[in-house]
Design a protein around this motif. Structure first.
Motif, PDB file in Angstrom:
ATOM      1  N   SER A   1     -18.715  46.707   3.039  1.00 12.25           N
ATOM      2  CA  SER A   1     -18.347  47.150   4.390  1.00 12.25           C
ATOM      3  C   SER A   1     -19.478  46.913   5.391  1.00 12.25           C
ATOM      4  CB  SER A   1     -17.927  48.620   4.388  1.00 12.25           C
ATOM      5  OG  SER A   1     -19.030  49.494   4.245  1.00 12.25           O
ATOM      6  N   TYR A   2     -20.690  46.687   4.909  1.00  8.93           N
ATOM      7  CA  TYR A   2     -21.828  46.407   5.782  1.00  8.93           C
ATOM      8  C   TYR A   2     -22.077  44.917   5.965  1.00  8.93           C
ATOM      9  CZ  TYR A   2     -23.040  51.297   5.943  1.00  8.93           C
ATOM     10  OH  TYR A   2     -23.011  52.649   6.185  1.00  8.93           O
ATOM     11  N   ALA A   3     -21.408  44.080   5.198  1.00  8.27           N
ATOM     12  CA  ALA A   3     -21.602  42.630   5.297  1.00  8.27           C
ATOM     13  C   ALA A   3     -20.939  42.117   6.573  1.00  8.27           C
ATOM     14  CB  ALA A   3     -21.019  41.930   4.072  1.00  8.27           C
ATOM     15  N   PRO A   4     -21.617  41.255   7.311  1.00  7.96           N
ATOM     16  CA  PRO A   4     -21.076  40.779   8.591  1.00  7.96           C
ATOM     17  C   PRO A   4     -19.667  40.180   8.498  1.00  7.96           C
ATOM     18  CG  PRO A   4     -23.357  40.137   8.373  1.00  7.96           C
ATOM     19  CD  PRO A   4     -22.943  40.732   7.054  1.00  7.96           C
ATOM     20  N   GLY A   5     -19.359  39.438   7.469  1.00  6.74           N
ATOM     21  CA  GLY A   5     -18.041  38.831   7.349  1.00  6.74           C
ATOM     22  C   GLY A   5     -16.931  39.819   7.044  1.00  6.74           C
ATOM     23  N   HIS A   6     -17.299  41.069   6.790  1.00  8.82           N
ATOM     24  CA  HIS A   6     -16.323  42.098   6.430  1.00  8.82           C
ATOM     25  C   HIS A   6     -16.122  43.111   7.560  1.00  8.82           C
ATOM     26  CE1 HIS A   6     -16.457  41.256   1.923  1.00  8.82           C
ATOM     27  NE2 HIS A   6     -17.377  40.465   2.439  1.00  8.82           N
ATOM     28  N   GLU A   7     -16.848  42.926   8.643  1.00 15.39           N
ATOM     29  CA  GLU A   7     -16.821  43.909   9.733  1.00 15.39           C
ATOM     30  C   GLU A   7     -15.420  44.183  10.240  1.00 15.39           C
ATOM     31  OE1 GLU A   7     -20.931  43.731  12.169  1.00 15.39           O
ATOM     32  OE2 GLU A   7     -19.650  41.955  12.353  1.00 15.39           O
ATOM     33  N   ASN A   8     -15.179  45.459  10.533  1.00 16.34           N
ATOM     34  CA  ASN A   8     -13.906  45.904  11.118  1.00 16.34           C
ATOM     35  C   ASN A   8     -12.701  45.494  10.281  1.00 16.34           C
ATOM     36  OD1 ASN A   8     -15.276  47.032  13.402  1.00 16.34           O
ATOM     37  ND2 ASN A   8     -15.505  44.951  14.171  1.00 16.34           N
ATOM     38  N   PHE A   9     -12.895  45.458   8.975  1.00 18.66           N
ATOM     39  CA  PHE A   9     -11.809  45.092   8.053  1.00 18.66           C
ATOM     40  C   PHE A   9     -11.217  43.733   8.435  1.00 18.66           C
ATOM     41  CE2 PHE A   9     -12.266  49.660   7.844  1.00 18.66           C
ATOM     42  CZ  PHE A   9     -12.396  49.852   6.488  1.00 18.66           C
ATOM     43  N   ALA A  10     -12.090  42.732   8.424  1.00 16.04           N
ATOM     44  CA  ALA A  10     -11.679  41.365   8.756  1.00 16.04           C
ATOM     45  C   ALA A  10     -10.544  40.918   7.846  1.00 16.04           C
ATOM     46  CB  ALA A  10     -12.868  40.415   8.615  1.00 16.04           C
ATOM     47  N   PRO A  11      -9.601  40.143   8.361  1.00 14.88           N
ATOM     48  CA  PRO A  11      -8.501  39.655   7.523  1.00 14.88           C
ATOM     49  C   PRO A  11      -9.011  38.749   6.404  1.00 14.88           C
ATOM     50  CG  PRO A  11      -8.041  39.287   9.847  1.00 14.88           C
ATOM     51  CD  PRO A  11      -9.464  39.730   9.742  1.00 14.88           C
ATOM     52  N   TRP A  12      -8.417  38.880   5.234  1.00 15.65           N
ATOM     53  CA  TRP A  12      -8.769  38.034   4.082  1.00 15.65           C
ATOM     54  C   TRP A  12      -7.506  37.338   3.601  1.00 15.65           C
ATOM     55  CZ3 TRP A  12     -12.329  35.378   1.992  1.00 15.65           C
ATOM     56  CH2 TRP A  12     -12.269  34.963   0.662  1.00 15.65           C
ATOM     57  N   HIS A  13      -7.542  36.008   3.621  1.00 18.87           N
ATOM     58  CA  HIS A  13      -6.390  35.205   3.222  1.00 18.87           C
ATOM     59  C   HIS A  13      -6.503  34.708   1.786  1.00 18.87           C
ATOM     60  CE1 HIS A  13      -4.878  35.072   7.365  1.00 18.87           C
ATOM     61  NE2 HIS A  13      -6.151  35.033   7.698  1.00 18.87           N
ATOM     62  N   GLY A  14      -7.591  35.054   1.128  1.00 17.55           N
ATOM     63  CA  GLY A  14      -7.797  34.591  -0.237  1.00 17.55           C
ATOM     64  C   GLY A  14      -8.398  33.198  -0.256  1.00 17.55           C
ATOM     65  N   THR A  15      -8.647  32.720  -1.447  1.00 17.16           N
ATOM     66  CA  THR A  15      -9.290  31.413  -1.592  1.00 17.16           C
ATOM     67  C   THR A  15      -8.328  30.321  -2.035  1.00 17.16           C
ATOM     68  OG1 THR A  15      -9.926  32.009  -3.845  1.00 17.16           O
ATOM     69  CG2 THR A  15     -11.553  32.405  -2.113  1.00 17.16           C
ATOM     70  N   ALA A  16      -7.139  30.687  -2.475  1.00 13.00           N
ATOM     71  CA  ALA A  16      -6.219  29.699  -3.053  1.00 13.00           C
ATOM     72  C   ALA A  16      -5.839  28.594  -2.076  1.00 13.00           C
ATOM     73  CB  ALA A  16      -4.961  30.387  -3.564  1.00 13.00           C
ATOM     74  N   ASN A  17      -5.587  28.928  -0.830  1.00  9.50           N
ATOM     75  CA  ASN A  17      -5.155  27.932   0.156  1.00  9.50           C
ATOM     76  C   ASN A  17      -6.189  27.697   1.243  1.00  9.50           C
ATOM     77  OD1 ASN A  17      -2.561  27.539  -1.041  1.00  9.50           O
ATOM     78  ND2 ASN A  17      -1.970  29.538  -0.233  1.00  9.50           N
ATOM     79  N   ALA A  18      -7.448  27.977   0.938  1.00  8.19           N
ATOM     80  CA  ALA A  18      -8.496  27.823   1.946  1.00  8.19           C
ATOM     81  C   ALA A  18      -8.698  26.362   2.322  1.00  8.19           C
ATOM     82  CB  ALA A  18      -9.813  28.415   1.432  1.00  8.19           C
ATOM     83  N   THR A  19      -8.898  26.131   3.607  1.00  3.24           N
ATOM     84  CA  THR A  19      -9.197  24.785   4.095  1.00  3.24           C
ATOM     85  C   THR A  19     -10.671  24.494   3.852  1.00  3.24           C
ATOM     86  OG1 THR A  19      -9.789  25.553   6.299  1.00  3.24           O
ATOM     87  CG2 THR A  19      -7.448  25.009   5.916  1.00  3.24           C
ATOM     88  N   PHE A  20     -11.067  23.238   4.010  1.00  2.00           N
ATOM     89  CA  PHE A  20     -12.470  22.884   3.808  1.00  2.00           C
ATOM     90  C   PHE A  20     -13.396  23.689   4.727  1.00  2.00           C
ATOM     91  CE2 PHE A  20     -16.250  20.307   4.662  1.00  2.00           C
ATOM     92  CZ  PHE A  20     -16.767  20.250   3.369  1.00  2.00           C
ATOM     93  N   PRO A  21     -13.105  23.801   6.050  1.00  2.00           N
ATOM     94  CA  PRO A  21     -13.990  24.620   6.897  1.00  2.00           C
ATOM     95  C   PRO A  21     -14.058  26.083   6.452  1.00  2.00           C
ATOM     96  CG  PRO A  21     -12.597  23.216   8.250  1.00  2.00           C
ATOM     97  CD  PRO A  21     -12.096  23.096   6.842  1.00  2.00           C
ATOM     98  N   GLN A  22     -12.932  26.620   5.960  1.00  2.00           N
ATOM     99  CA  GLN A  22     -12.943  28.003   5.471  1.00  2.00           C
ATOM    100  C   GLN A  22     -13.824  28.130   4.230  1.00  2.00           C
ATOM    101  OE1 GLN A  22      -8.682  28.323   5.152  1.00  2.00           O
ATOM    102  NE2 GLN A  22      -8.544  29.664   6.944  1.00  2.00           N
ATOM    103  N   TRP A  23     -13.759  27.137   3.342  1.00  5.53           N
ATOM    104  CA  TRP A  23     -14.601  27.149   2.142  1.00  5.53           C
ATOM    105  C   TRP A  23     -16.069  27.081   2.519  1.00  5.53           C
ATOM    106  CZ3 TRP A  23     -14.281  28.857  -2.481  1.00  5.53           C
ATOM    107  CH2 TRP A  23     -13.052  28.926  -3.123  1.00  5.53           C
TER     108      TRP A  23
END
Length: 122
Positions: free
Chosen positions: A62-84
């Protein structure tokens, strides 16, 4: 122990976003926060080392910047190259402990102390 939570079966599914203080895209932030708090409480109060690790991992995330304010998580299965690329960079920064502020260290220490006292007979 807490780092292993990311590798548990189902851990990276968007529907388990509360394990990481994040949000399934169909949830509201309020719903995500409620599930997060329930997840932390249930695991912390289980008085098992696995439960403690799960609760600590969620709170630390919950303190990690990418997790702030309950950021949406789409999972890794369909991640695009920029998302990876973003996932890799964020976790390289996160995994080396750069996000681990004094607050996170103190919260972690206090949670462990409270768990040790509460669960001493377990």
């Amino acid at each position: 122990m807490t780092g292993e939570i990311d590798n548990l079966p189902g851990s990276q599914y968007p529907t388990n976003s509360e394990w990481h203080a994040m949000m399934y895209p169909e949830w509201t932030p309020e719903h995500a926060e409620k599930l997060f708090n329930q997840y932390v409480d249930i695991n912390f109060n289980s008085c098992t080392k696995e439960g403690l690790a799960r609760a600590l991992h969620a709170v630390q995330d919950s303190y990690a910047p990418g997790h702030e304010n309950f950021a949406p998580w789409h999972g890794t299965a369909n991640a695009t190259f920029p998302q990876w690329v973003k996932i890799i960079i964020d976790h390289a920064w996160y995994d080396n402990g750069s996000y681990f502020t004094r607050d996170v260290r103190n919260i972690t220490k206090n949670m462990i102390k409270k768990w040790s006292k509460q669960c001493e007979c377990q």
